[in-house]
Enzyme design. Structure first.
Site, PDB file in Angstrom:
ATOM      1  N   ARG A  77       0.733  -1.095   0.072  1.00 58.29           N
ATOM      2  CA  ARG A  77      -0.203   0.192  -0.055  1.00 58.29           C
ATOM      3  C   ARG A  77       0.807   1.232  -0.141  1.00 58.29           C
ATOM      4  NH1 ARG A  77      -2.191   2.810   4.854  1.00 58.29           N
ATOM      5  NH2 ARG A  77      -3.678   4.380   3.887  1.00 58.29           N
ATOM      6  N   HIS A 121      -2.895  10.926   1.199  1.00 57.01           N
ATOM      7  CA  HIS A 121      -2.056  10.590   2.499  1.00 57.01           C
ATOM      8  C   HIS A 121      -1.428  12.081   2.924  1.00 57.01           C
ATOM      9  CE1 HIS A 121      -0.534   7.400   5.148  1.00 57.01           C
ATOM     10  NE2 HIS A 121      -0.307   8.437   5.768  1.00 57.01           N
ATOM     11  N   GLU A 166      -6.832   8.001   7.078  1.00 55.90           N
ATOM     12  CA  GLU A 166      -6.959   8.683   8.508  1.00 55.90           C
ATOM     13  C   GLU A 166      -7.606  10.376   8.344  1.00 55.90           C
ATOM     14  OE1 GLU A 166      -3.315   8.345  10.670  1.00 55.90           O
ATOM     15  OE2 GLU A 166      -3.525   6.215  10.605  1.00 55.90           O
ATOM     16  N   ASN A 293      -6.474   1.643  10.640  1.00 51.28           N
ATOM     17  CA  ASN A 293      -4.988   1.863  11.072  1.00 51.28           C
ATOM     18  C   ASN A 293      -5.042   1.945  12.403  1.00 51.28           C
ATOM     19  OD1 ASN A 293      -4.582   2.154   8.166  1.00 51.28           O
ATOM     20  ND2 ASN A 293      -3.858   4.291   8.574  1.00 51.28           N
ATOM     21  N   TYR A 295      -2.948   1.766  16.269  1.00 55.93           N
ATOM     22  CA  TYR A 295      -1.697   1.845  16.898  1.00 55.93           C
ATOM     23  C   TYR A 295      -1.612   1.482  18.609  1.00 55.93           C
ATOM     24  CZ  TYR A 295       0.643   3.300  12.762  1.00 55.93           C
ATOM     25  OH  TYR A 295       0.765   3.235  11.315  1.00 55.93           O
ATOM     26  N   GLU A 359      -2.623  -0.456   8.409  1.00 52.70           N
ATOM     27  CA  GLU A 359      -1.526   0.088   9.262  1.00 52.70           C
ATOM     28  C   GLU A 359      -1.577  -0.471  10.789  1.00 52.70           C
ATOM     29  OE1 GLU A 359      -0.648   4.274   9.325  1.00 52.70           O
ATOM     30  OE2 GLU A 359      -1.070   4.366   7.253  1.00 52.70           O
TER      31      GLU A 359
HETATM   32  C1  GBH Z   1      -0.444   6.959  10.936  1.00 53.17           C
HETATM   33  O1  GBH Z   1      -1.190   7.894  11.845  1.00 53.17           O
HETATM   34  C2  GBH Z   1      -0.074   7.890   9.731  1.00 53.17           C
HETATM   35  O2  GBH Z   1      -1.135   7.121   8.683  1.00 53.17           O
HETATM   36  C3  GBH Z   1       1.243   7.264   8.956  1.00 53.17           C
HETATM   37  O3  GBH Z   1       1.609   8.388   8.201  1.00 53.17           O
HETATM   38  C4  GBH Z   1       2.012   7.734  10.280  1.00 53.17           C
HETATM   39  O4  GBH Z   1       3.641   7.620   9.885  1.00 53.17           O
HETATM   40  C5  GBH Z   1       1.913   6.391  11.323  1.00 53.17           C
HETATM   41  O5  GBH Z   1       0.726   6.500  11.741  1.00 53.17           O
HETATM   42  C6  GBH Z   1       2.800   6.546  12.558  1.00 53.17           C
HETATM   43  O6  GBH Z   1       2.555   7.847  13.457  1.00 53.17           O
HETATM   44  O7  GBH Z   1      -1.410  10.607  21.102  1.00 53.17           O
HETATM   45  O8  GBH Z   1      -1.108   8.631  22.655  1.00 53.17           O
HETATM   46  O9  GBH Z   1      -3.623   9.612  21.919  1.00 53.17           O
HETATM   47  C7  GBH Z   1      -1.186   7.306  13.221  1.00 53.17           C
HETATM   48  C8  GBH Z   1      -1.880   8.460  13.933  1.00 53.17           C
HETATM   49  C9  GBH Z   1      -1.751   7.587  16.195  1.00 53.17           C
HETATM   50  C10 GBH Z   1      -3.053   9.408  15.958  1.00 53.17           C
HETATM   51  C11 GBH Z   1      -2.308   7.284  17.325  1.00 53.17           C
HETATM   52  C12 GBH Z   1      -3.631   9.377  17.139  1.00 53.17           C
HETATM   53  C13 GBH Z   1      -3.070   8.627  19.382  1.00 53.17           C
HETATM   54  C14 GBH Z   1      -2.034   8.381  20.308  1.00 53.17           C
HETATM   55  N1  GBH Z   1      -2.594   8.108  15.113  1.00 53.17           N
HETATM   56  N2  GBH Z   1      -2.553   8.496  17.842  1.00 53.17           N
HETATM   57  S1  GBH Z   1      -2.174   9.492  21.601  1.00 53.17           S
END
Ligand code: GBH
Length: 453
Positions: A77, A121, A166, A293, A295, A359
């Site tokens: 992707r 993006h 996003e 996505n 995290y 992601e």
């Molecule tokens: C993605 O964004 C993007 O698509 C990508 O380009 C980027 O490189 C990658 O992730 C890594 O950052 O502040 O503790 O509440 C992810 C963005 C990550 C936004 C988690 C909200 C919450 C964490 N998101 N974040 S916190």
């Protein structure tokens, strides 16, 4: 045979984004984007880093596809930089920009790797920002024209399309907290931008389908929002943040309507001038698959005197501190159960919805190098834990179609510049040398056995 197996045909891949890896920002007629402008603002990005050179992927794409082959990826992707295709965001198409993606896509097809294209993006043509960016309805209309151009050109080889990556980040980090380009801090604009991003998605989805170009999707950074306690104030805070993170996107996309509480919240900042009758029907285009996505979860509690987060308008009096526990180098709490919970919740709320993890990954300092290889045991543990969490969701009935690791290689991590590394492959920015990390070797084995040992 023990171990976890994924369903037959499960897609294994990795993801990147144009501004984060390509470099060559002045090459072949590319126009300026909002990230070029933002990165030039003092203190906007750590150490003044920019995407000017990045991973030189624009020049090294063939080697990078060979790298993907060596990992055994079945899909890749990437995102298309709108300012390479239409340098001023509308009108004439820059054929040299199209040519780059043409070469990349051919290279991927020749390697047997399915190309998955994201149309946006975050690198908006600066010319469109000068006319209001996503806070202006016109940007959604221009986006659909751009989508039609690339769908017509690449639809014969690209069958999997993600309109927007996003929209939460584009709207709320771009226009409310100002942490991302265009660096605006006006919640009223953020809500208008959110709507126009959704509208742009719907119009682009129509354009992709009109071109017969294949499957339509969008990648959302939905998350599990967790309360600090079960008291009423904390539960109300969770409901509001769940609205901003999840429902304000999911409900219009899948049911054609905003949730009432989100309209009320938006109205605290702006009249809803930007919502026109008929928009809901445009936004609610059939989704072949929903990209997620993931995290980390978000924790929220109501607390007197807490400042809240500018990225979540109306969150004054809320505290976003996660409970103690392991975190990545971003400070994000590692909690794979948030992924299982999220996927199961989507499955319950939107019956029959196919999803793909578009992601997932982690930034770590990557310090231990043994025999020339980064021994990123913490990244392997992160990925392993999240794949187990994804598998648990499948066992609970979720129609999960695939998993794309973020990211193929270390790259420009937005406001953190090159100081955060998410790659399976290490990049030495002085030489542009790529070296697969231990996690890359681990991932290759996962793909080969279609599961975990
Ligand atoms: C993605 O964004 C993007 O698509 C990508 O380009 C980027 O490189 C990658 O992730 C890594 O950052 O502040 O503790 O509440 C992810 C963005 C990550 C936004 C988690 C909200 C919450 C964490 N998101 N974040 S916190």
């Amino acid at each position: 045979m023990s171990g976890l197996r994924f369903p037959d045909g499960f897609v294994w891949g990795a993801a990147t984004a144009s501004y984060q890896i390509e470099g060559s920002t002045g090459e072949d007629g590319r126009g300026p984007s909002i990230w070029d402008t933002f990165a030039a603002v003092p203190d906007a990005v750590t150490d003044g880093h920019t995407g000017e050179v990045a991973c030189e992927h624009y020049l090294r794409y063939a080697d990078d596809v060979a790298l993907m082959s060596s990992l055994g990826l079945s899909a890749y992707r990437f995102s298309i930089a709108w300012p390479r295709i239409q340098p001023s965001g509308s009108g004439p198409v820059n054929s040299r920009g199209l040519d780059f993606y043409d070469r990349l896509i051919d290279e991927l097809c020749a390697a047997g790797i399915s190309p998955m294209a994201t149309l946006y993006h975050w690198d908006l043509p600066q010319a469109l920002q000068n006319r209001g960016g996503w806070a202006a309805r016109e940007t959604a209309e221009r986006f659909a024209e751009y989508a039609a151009v690339v769908a017509a050109k690449f639809g014969d080889r690209v069958r999997s399309w993600f309109t927007i990556n996003e929209p939460w980040c584009a709207a709320f980090l771009g226009y409310a907290s100002g942490d991302h380009a265009p660096g605006i801090t006006a919640p009223a604009q953020a809500f208008a931008a959110a709507h126009h991003l959704l509208l742009g998605h719907g119009l682009a989805a129509q354009a992709i389908r009109a071109a017969g170009a294949g499957e339509v999707s969008i990648a959302l950074n939905c998350t599990s929002v967790r309360p600090g306690s079960d008291n009423d104030e904390d539960i109300a805070a969770v409901e509001q943040i769940d609205g901003l993170s999840n429902r304000i996107w999911l409900e219009p996309l899948l049911r054609g309507e905003y949730p009432d509480d989100m309209l009320t919240l938006a109205e605290r900042f702006t009249p809803l001038w930007y919502v026109k009758s008929g928009d809901g029907a445009i936004i609610k285009q059939p989704l072949d698959v929903l990209g997620i996505n993931y995290y980390t979860p978000t924790w929220v509690r109501a607390r007197r005197n807490a400042q809240g987060s500018p990225a979540h308008p109306g969150s004054e009096g809320m505290d976003f501190t996660a409970p103690n526990g392991p975190v990545t180098e971003m400070g994000w709490r590692v909690d794979p159960t948030g992924l299982t919970d999220l996927l199961v919740r989507l499955h319950k709320d939107y019956e029959g919805l196919p999803v793909m993890i578009t992601e997932n990954g982690a930034a770590y300092a990557d310090s231990a190098v043994v025999d020339g290889q980064v021994q990123d045991v913490d990244r392997v543990a992160y990925l392993d834990g999240h794949l187990r969490a994804a598998h648990a969701a499948i066992s609970a009935g979720v129609d999960l179609r695939g998993y794309l690791a973020w990211s193929l290689m270390d790259n420009f991590e937005w406001a953190f510049g090159y100081t955060r590394r998410f790659g399976l492959v290490h990049v030495d920015y002085a030489t542009q040398r790529r070296t697969p990390k231990a996690s890359a070797d681990w991932y290759r084995k996962v793909i080969t056995r279609n599961g975990l040992a």
